[in-house]
Motif scaffolding. Structure first.
Motif, PDB file in Angstrom:
ATOM      1  N   TYR A   1      46.478  48.848  30.754  1.00 60.21           N
ATOM      2  CA  TYR A   1      47.922  49.063  30.945  1.00 60.21           C
ATOM      3  C   TYR A   1      48.274  50.534  30.734  1.00 60.21           C
ATOM      4  CZ  TYR A   1      52.911  49.052  29.779  1.00 60.21           C
ATOM      5  OH  TYR A   1      54.249  49.341  29.718  1.00 60.21           O
ATOM      6  N   ARG A   2      47.772  51.090  29.639  1.00 64.05           N
ATOM      7  CA  ARG A   2      48.080  52.482  29.321  1.00 64.05           C
ATOM      8  C   ARG A   2      47.612  53.436  30.423  1.00 64.05           C
ATOM      9  NH1 ARG A   2      48.607  56.117  24.987  1.00 64.05           N
ATOM     10  NH2 ARG A   2      48.808  58.146  25.976  1.00 64.05           N
ATOM     11  N   ASP A   3      46.449  53.151  30.949  1.00 63.07           N
ATOM     12  CA  ASP A   3      45.945  53.985  32.046  1.00 63.07           C
ATOM     13  C   ASP A   3      46.905  53.949  33.226  1.00 63.07           C
ATOM     14  OD1 ASP A   3      43.773  54.623  30.514  1.00 63.07           O
ATOM     15  OD2 ASP A   3      42.399  53.202  31.476  1.00 63.07           O
ATOM     16  N   ALA A   4      47.451  52.771  33.489  1.00 65.18           N
ATOM     17  CA  ALA A   4      48.392  52.643  34.613  1.00 65.18           C
ATOM     18  C   ALA A   4      49.698  53.383  34.310  1.00 65.18           C
ATOM     19  CB  ALA A   4      48.663  51.174  34.899  1.00 65.18           C
ATOM     20  N   VAL A   5      50.133  53.335  33.047  1.00 60.89           N
ATOM     21  CA  VAL A   5      51.338  54.077  32.653  1.00 60.89           C
ATOM     22  C   VAL A   5      51.107  55.569  32.859  1.00 60.89           C
ATOM     23  CG1 VAL A   5      52.822  54.740  30.721  1.00 60.89           C
ATOM     24  CG2 VAL A   5      52.150  52.338  31.008  1.00 60.89           C
ATOM     25  N   ASP A   6      49.971  56.049  32.380  1.00 56.68           N
ATOM     26  CA  ASP A   6      49.668  57.473  32.502  1.00 56.68           C
ATOM     27  C   ASP A   6      49.590  57.897  33.965  1.00 56.68           C
ATOM     28  OD1 ASP A   6      49.662  57.719  29.802  1.00 56.68           O
ATOM     29  OD2 ASP A   6      47.479  57.702  29.565  1.00 56.68           O
ATOM     30  N   ALA A   7      49.196  56.968  34.803  1.00 55.38           N
ATOM     31  CA  ALA A   7      49.097  57.264  36.239  1.00 55.38           C
ATOM     32  C   ALA A   7      50.448  57.126  36.937  1.00 55.38           C
ATOM     33  CB  ALA A   7      48.074  56.341  36.888  1.00 55.38           C
TER      34      ALA A   7
ATOM     35  N   ARG B   1      50.297  43.706  35.517  1.00 59.13           N
ATOM     36  CA  ARG B   1      49.811  43.967  36.887  1.00 59.13           C
ATOM     37  C   ARG B   1      50.780  43.415  37.934  1.00 59.13           C
ATOM     38  NH1 ARG B   1      44.520  45.891  36.578  1.00 59.13           N
ATOM     39  NH2 ARG B   1      43.523  45.449  34.571  1.00 59.13           N
ATOM     40  N   GLU B   2      51.450  42.312  37.590  1.00 60.77           N
ATOM     41  CA  GLU B   2      52.425  41.717  38.518  1.00 60.77           C
ATOM     42  C   GLU B   2      53.756  42.481  38.496  1.00 60.77           C
ATOM     43  OE1 GLU B   2      52.235  39.187  40.636  1.00 60.77           O
ATOM     44  OE2 GLU B   2      50.357  38.165  40.094  1.00 60.77           O
ATOM     45  N   GLY B   3      53.926  43.360  37.494  1.00 61.42           N
ATOM     46  CA  GLY B   3      55.177  44.102  37.394  1.00 61.42           C
ATOM     47  C   GLY B   3      56.299  43.305  36.779  1.00 61.42           C
ATOM     48  N   THR B   4      55.952  42.223  36.064  1.00 62.79           N
ATOM     49  CA  THR B   4      56.999  41.373  35.487  1.00 62.79           C
ATOM     50  C   THR B   4      57.273  41.672  34.017  1.00 62.79           C
ATOM     51  OG1 THR B   4      55.244  39.664  35.410  1.00 62.79           O
ATOM     52  CG2 THR B   4      56.929  39.459  37.114  1.00 62.79           C
ATOM     53  N   GLY B   5      56.574  42.639  33.439  1.00 63.23           N
ATOM     54  CA  GLY B   5      56.846  42.972  32.042  1.00 63.23           C
ATOM     55  C   GLY B   5      55.684  43.707  31.408  1.00 63.23           C
ATOM     56  N   GLY B   6      55.759  43.895  30.111  1.00 64.72           N
ATOM     57  CA  GLY B   6      54.698  44.580  29.395  1.00 64.72           C
ATOM     58  C   GLY B   6      53.456  43.718  29.245  1.00 64.72           C
ATOM     59  N   PRO B   7      52.398  44.292  28.706  1.00 61.81           N
ATOM     60  CA  PRO B   7      51.111  43.591  28.605  1.00 61.81           C
ATOM     61  C   PRO B   7      51.049  42.692  27.377  1.00 61.81           C
ATOM     62  CG  PRO B   7      50.867  45.783  27.737  1.00 61.81           C
ATOM     63  CD  PRO B   7      52.303  45.673  28.189  1.00 61.81           C
TER      64      PRO B   7
END
Lengths: 203, 203
Positions: free
Chosen positions: B185-191, B48-54
């Motif tokens: 996380y995946r939902d955000a990737v898909d979006a 969520r912070e954009g600093t890396g993967g989940p």
């Protein structure tokens, strides 16, 4: 939590002697054999200097042989167990090129040359680095037999798994020269002259 | 060689927000479930912070739960592809304890708690770190299915291979909570909301 005791960063650095060893080495090494010869030389000096195991790697542009980074096993010097030669070379190359993907858009193809087959950790590190080519000197089972290091379990089709992901694999380059380096190291270990850094090796 | 262009060191650092996230966390976390809950929280905040993967990990003393280090996937922030959560947590723990072997003489047993099964690189990193215990939230195939990340090929008996080397493995701890983090996380990737950092993923 009392935060201050937590460490917030760690640094992995090449030993000082690497700079001396690279004096006179051209910026580009067109021959893959010559790239491997340099890896063997760095691996040999690394254990003799007491800065780590007999392992070295270099990252270069595949086409020209322009050297982007070199790495040696820096476990003893850094105190970090993941600081194998491949992880060091890849981290330095990515730091130099300012990005985590050596196969990123606009970049030339990159190659990693290692004196011995990557252990299971470095197998993964190579997979995720973005290099398109892996060149190996001495094969894994032979490395284990000579050095007594545990290289960890790899899937039987490890080389094919690289190819599936677009990473070509060349094995056995300057093999005999690589074996000589590892045997010299092993002789020193047997003589009690070096610190072995591989935690739980075979235990 | 013109040495100056070569980079001689690289540093991997935790994102700044980790310090805030750890405010109020006790120095010792006696319950293994609570340790995993912290890993899930760090993993969730990291993407969520954009600093890396989940992905997140923590190293603690196995008996007391005293936290030695925490790590998150720092690939994007560091620009280094090996900076997965496990590599970060282990490197920070070893730096704090000033040694490459977390299982060294005189040390308490150490445990690494990770929200998702280590990829093949981190599988090796855990093997060589000296920890005596690995606790996993979500299993590898499920991680791949949800996130679409390639975790790399592991041998079928990967858990037994840890045990052979004196590292106990616990799987499926707070599994559903872990899946929820990965699905978000995946939902955000898909979006199209996040940068995926895994080079050559499935390519």
């Amino acid at each position: 939590m009392d935060v201050p005791p937590l460490v917030a960063s760690f640094t992995i650095a090449l030993p000082d002697w690497v700079r001396d060893e690279l004096a006179g080495v051209p910026e580009e090494i067109p021959s893959v054999e010559d790239r491997m010869a340099l890896a063997h030389r760095l691996a040999d000096r690394n254990w003799r200097e007491g800065t780590g195991g007999p392992f070295a790697a270099l990252v270069c542009e595949r086409g020209t042989g322009r050297i982007v980074s070199v790495g040696v096993n820096a476990v003893l010097g850094s105190g970090v167990s993941s600081a194998h030669a491949e992880v060091v070379a890849l981290g330095l190359a990515q730091t130099r090129l300012r990005g985590w993907d050596l196969g990123g858009e606009g970049l030339p193809e990159h190659e990693i040359v290692v004196n011995a087959r990557p252990c299971v950790q470095c197998y993964g590190a190579v997979l995720w680095s973005g290099v398109r080519s892996l060149v190996i000197g001495v094969d894994g089972p032979e490395v284990e037999e000579i050095t007594t290091f545990d290289e960890g379990p790899l899937v039987p089709d490890w080389a094919a798994q690289f190819e599936i992901r677009g990473i070509s694999v060349t094995q056995g380059l300057l093999h005999d020269e690589g074996v000589a380096v590892l045997r010299a190291y092993r002789d020193a270990v047997d003589a009690g002259d070096v610190t072995v850094y591989n935690a739980r090796s075979g235990a």
